[in-house]
Design an enzyme around this catalytic site. Structure first.
Site, PDB file in Angstrom:
ATOM      1  CB  SER A 220      28.308  36.835  -6.579  1.00 37.13           C
ATOM      2  OG  SER A 220      28.595  37.861  -5.462  1.00 37.13           O
ATOM      3  N   GLY A 222      32.920  36.201  -7.962  1.00 32.50           N
ATOM      4  CA  GLY A 222      33.968  36.733  -8.486  1.00 32.50           C
ATOM      5  C   GLY A 222      34.048  35.958  -9.719  1.00 32.50           C
ATOM      6  CB  ALA A 223      37.411  35.054 -11.570  1.00 34.41           C
ATOM      7  N   GLY A 225      32.382  32.688 -10.638  1.00 43.78           N
ATOM      8  CA  GLY A 225      30.973  32.794 -11.210  1.00 43.78           C
ATOM      9  C   GLY A 225      30.063  32.925 -10.022  1.00 43.78           C
ATOM     10  N   GLY A 251      28.321  42.865  -8.986  1.00 41.13           N
ATOM     11  CA  GLY A 251      27.560  41.736  -8.074  1.00 41.13           C
ATOM     12  C   GLY A 251      26.160  42.437  -8.109  1.00 41.13           C
ATOM     13  CG  ASP A 252      25.836  46.264  -7.154  1.00 38.05           C
ATOM     14  OD1 ASP A 252      25.536  45.460  -5.986  1.00 38.05           O
ATOM     15  OD2 ASP A 252      26.481  47.174  -7.013  1.00 38.05           O
TER      16      ASP A 252
HETATM   17  N1  LIG Z   1      37.246  38.632 -12.684  1.00 34.18           N
HETATM   18  C1  LIG Z   1      35.940  38.281 -13.245  1.00 34.18           C
HETATM   19  N2  LIG Z   1      35.676  37.493 -14.377  1.00 34.18           N
HETATM   20  C2  LIG Z   1      34.452  37.121 -14.861  1.00 34.18           C
HETATM   21  N3  LIG Z   1      33.354  37.334 -14.076  1.00 34.18           N
HETATM   22  C3  LIG Z   1      33.208  37.988 -12.986  1.00 34.18           C
HETATM   23  C4  LIG Z   1      34.643  38.702 -12.576  1.00 34.18           C
HETATM   24  N4  LIG Z   1      34.349  39.172 -11.369  1.00 34.18           N
HETATM   25  C5  LIG Z   1      33.349  39.227 -11.083  1.00 34.18           C
HETATM   26  N5  LIG Z   1      32.486  38.464 -12.090  1.00 34.18           N
HETATM   27  C6  LIG Z   1      30.939  38.547 -12.113  1.00 34.18           C
HETATM   28  O1  LIG Z   1      30.348  39.292 -11.381  1.00 34.18           O
HETATM   29  C7  LIG Z   1      29.516  38.616 -10.468  1.00 34.18           C
HETATM   30  C8  LIG Z   1      29.862  39.416  -8.995  1.00 34.18           C
HETATM   31  O2  LIG Z   1      30.991  39.493  -8.723  1.00 34.18           O
HETATM   32  P1  LIG Z   1      31.468  39.424  -7.123  1.00 34.18           P
HETATM   33  O3  LIG Z   1      31.354  38.057  -6.479  1.00 34.18           O
HETATM   34  O4  LIG Z   1      32.760  40.043  -6.955  1.00 34.18           O
HETATM   35  O5  LIG Z   1      30.328  40.459  -6.535  1.00 34.18           O
HETATM   36  P2  LIG Z   1      30.271  41.587  -5.240  1.00 34.18           P
HETATM   37  O6  LIG Z   1      31.756  41.264  -4.505  1.00 34.18           O
HETATM   38  O7  LIG Z   1      29.014  41.414  -4.729  1.00 34.18           O
HETATM   39  O8  LIG Z   1      30.663  42.765  -6.294  1.00 34.18           O
HETATM   40  P3  LIG Z   1      30.053  44.453  -5.991  1.00 34.18           P
HETATM   41  O9  LIG Z   1      29.989  44.465  -4.501  1.00 34.18           O
HETATM   42  O10 LIG Z   1      31.345  45.333  -6.328  1.00 34.18           O
HETATM   43  O11 LIG Z   1      28.970  44.684  -6.789  1.00 34.18           O
HETATM   44  C9  LIG Z   1      30.304  37.062 -10.589  1.00 34.18           C
HETATM   45  O12 LIG Z   1      29.161  36.262  -9.678  1.00 34.18           O
HETATM   46  C10 LIG Z   1      30.837  37.157 -11.781  1.00 34.18           C
HETATM   47  O13 LIG Z   1      29.498  36.744 -12.492  1.00 34.18           O
HETATM   48  O1  LIG Z   2      29.814  50.532   1.325  1.00 38.26           O
HETATM   49  P1  LIG Z   2      28.794  49.551   0.656  1.00 38.26           P
HETATM   50  O2  LIG Z   2      27.274  49.985   0.829  1.00 38.26           O
HETATM   51  O3  LIG Z   2      28.858  47.997   0.901  1.00 38.26           O
HETATM   52  O4  LIG Z   2      29.076  49.673  -1.015  1.00 38.26           O
HETATM   53  C1  LIG Z   2      28.789  50.666  -1.722  1.00 38.26           C
HETATM   54  C2  LIG Z   2      29.564  50.468  -2.976  1.00 38.26           C
HETATM   55  O5  LIG Z   2      30.839  50.078  -3.066  1.00 38.26           O
HETATM   56  O6  LIG Z   2      28.976  49.338  -3.643  1.00 38.26           O
HETATM   57  C3  LIG Z   2      28.810  49.653  -4.927  1.00 38.26           C
HETATM   58  C4  LIG Z   2      29.169  48.740  -5.884  1.00 38.26           C
HETATM   59  O7  LIG Z   2      28.570  47.493  -5.689  1.00 38.26           O
HETATM   60  C5  LIG Z   2      29.139  51.122  -5.463  1.00 38.26           C
HETATM   61  O8  LIG Z   2      28.536  51.649  -6.230  1.00 38.26           O
HETATM   62  C6  LIG Z   2      29.306  51.644  -3.877  1.00 38.26           C
HETATM   63  O9  LIG Z   2      30.355  52.613  -4.019  1.00 38.26           O
END
Ligand SMILES: Nc1ncnc2c1ncn2[C@@H]1O[C@H](COP(=O)(O)OP(=O)(O)OP(=O)(O)O)[C@@H](O)[C@H]1O
Ligand SMILES: O=P(O)(O)OC[C@@]1(O)O[C@H](CO)[C@@H](O)[C@@H]1O
Length: 312
Positions: A220, A222-223, A225, A251-252
């Site tokens: 993943s 972020g923006a 994709g 991401g979840d």
């Molecule tokens: N600014 C954004 N605009 C559009 N889509 C986004 C944006 N940020 C995140 N996404 C969508 O959400 C998905 C997950 O984002 P990201 O890569 O930030 O995951 P992550 O870091 O695992 O998030 P988290 O740990 O908070 O769940 C991306 O693959 C995309 O589809």
């Molecule tokens: O500290 P970790 O386990 O890496 O992440 C925990 C966490 O940031 O992940 C979720 C968002 O993805 C939140 O609900 C939670 O607070």
């Protein structure tokens, strides 16, 4: 049924402020409390979209009770393993431009006996599961060997394992032969020791994780994709979000949508991107419902241009 495992769950408190200023007393314009932890969020997103899921969580102390209450109120099917320590509270400060600052506690120590109880709950429930999805950070206590052992036992027993974690825990999932891993950009960079600048760099890093044992890699970005590299090849896609509100849990939600749609091919990636984009448009770590999803905005392409630079 999809079994999620969150070894270090949380109560997530999100505060919305106009501007985050260090050293000042700030007044929150709005606040939300959500059950938290990455696997917990996957279960919440699945439930919100009518997909059966059970969440395994160690819980303790007043925050542990609050977490159980919040999850019961949402109707999440729970396997809660009592522990002596206090479940953590994680704080999110969200600003109107979508900037999110997060402070996560380390979490309570999980003793060897408690980790063994959690592992037993997971292995007992896994027989009923289409996927076992282990997400989030490892709490203090169980070393990486205990985590590796749990992953290896699940894979060895023939269960489909997905791992969304960072550092050694992500690499343990890869080495154990998880069917799927979902690193974000930073986790992918850490895993291969190189910061990706282009889509081609991401694809190369995903290929290295596959060569090291992972069946499929869903990165993943972020923006930018997401990229899926699996036995069928490479797919990349994105979904624009006009007003990002909170990326926490995006991401979840993305992983949940991908699993819900079969975890393979353009259809699953499209679903994942639609769920991820919807989560970004919602406050706190709120998970999207079917009414929040807009699949028409998602673009997925096979064999994307490897020279495309990453922005986010
Ligand atoms: N600014 C954004 N605009 C559009 N889509 C986004 C944006 N940020 C995140 N996404 C969508 O959400 C998905 C997950 O984002 P990201 O890569 O930030 O995951 P992550 O870091 O695992 O998030 P988290 O740990 O908070 O769940 C991306 O693959 C995309 O589809
Ligand atoms: O500290 P970790 O386990 O890496 O992440 C925990 C966490 O940031 O992940 C979720 C968002 O993805 C939140 O609900 C939670 O607070």
């Amino acid at each position: 049924m999809i079994l999620t495992v969150t070894l270090n769950p949380s109560v997530d408190r999100a505060l919305e402020v106009d501007v985050l200023v260090r050293g000042e007393v700030l007044r929150a314009a709005d606040s939300h409390i959500d059950p938290g932890g990455k696997g917990v969020n996957v279960s919440r997103a699945l439930l919100a979209n009518g997909v059966r899921s059970t969440a395994v969580v160690p819980t303790g102390g007043a925050e542990g009770e609050q977490l159980v209450d919040l999850l019961n109120a949402e109707g999440v099917d729970l396997l809660s393993v009592p522990i002596a320590g206090r479940t953590r509270s994680n704080i999110t400060v969200a600003e109107p431009d979508g900037t999110v600052t997060k402070i996560n506690e380390a979490g309570p120590v999980l003793s060897d006996a408690e980790f063994a109880q959690v592992s037993k709950a997971v292995l007992d429930a896994a027989a009923q599961a289409d996927w076992v999805v282990i997400c989030g950070s490892l709490p203090p206590g169980p070393g990486i060997d205990a985590f590796t052992d749990l992953c290896s036992r699940l894979v060895g027993a023939g269960y489909r394992l997905a791992v969304d974690s960072s550092g050694p825990a992500l690499l343990a999932g890869v080495a154990a032969g998880a069917a799927l891993v979902k690193p974000n950009r930073e986790e992918l960079a850490e895993a291969v020791g190189a910061e990706p600048a282009t889509l081609g760099d991401v694809i190369e890093a995903c290929r290295r994780l596959r060569a090291a044992g992972a069946g499929a890699v869903l990165a993943s970005l972020g923006a930018d994709g997401a990229v899926l590299v699996d036995a069928d090849g490479v797919l990349a896609g994105a979904s624009p979000v006009s007003v990002p509100r909170s990326t926490v849990g995006a991401g979840d939600a993305m992983l949940a949508g991908f699993l819900a749609a079969g975890a393979r091919g353009a259809e699953a990636l499209t679903e994942g991107l639609a769920w991820g984009a919807a989560a970004v448009s919602l406050p706190g770590s709120r998970m999207p419902t079917p009414a929040d999803l807009d699949r028409t905005q998602v673009r997925v392409t096979p064999d994307p241009d490897p020279s495309r630079p990453l922005h986010s």
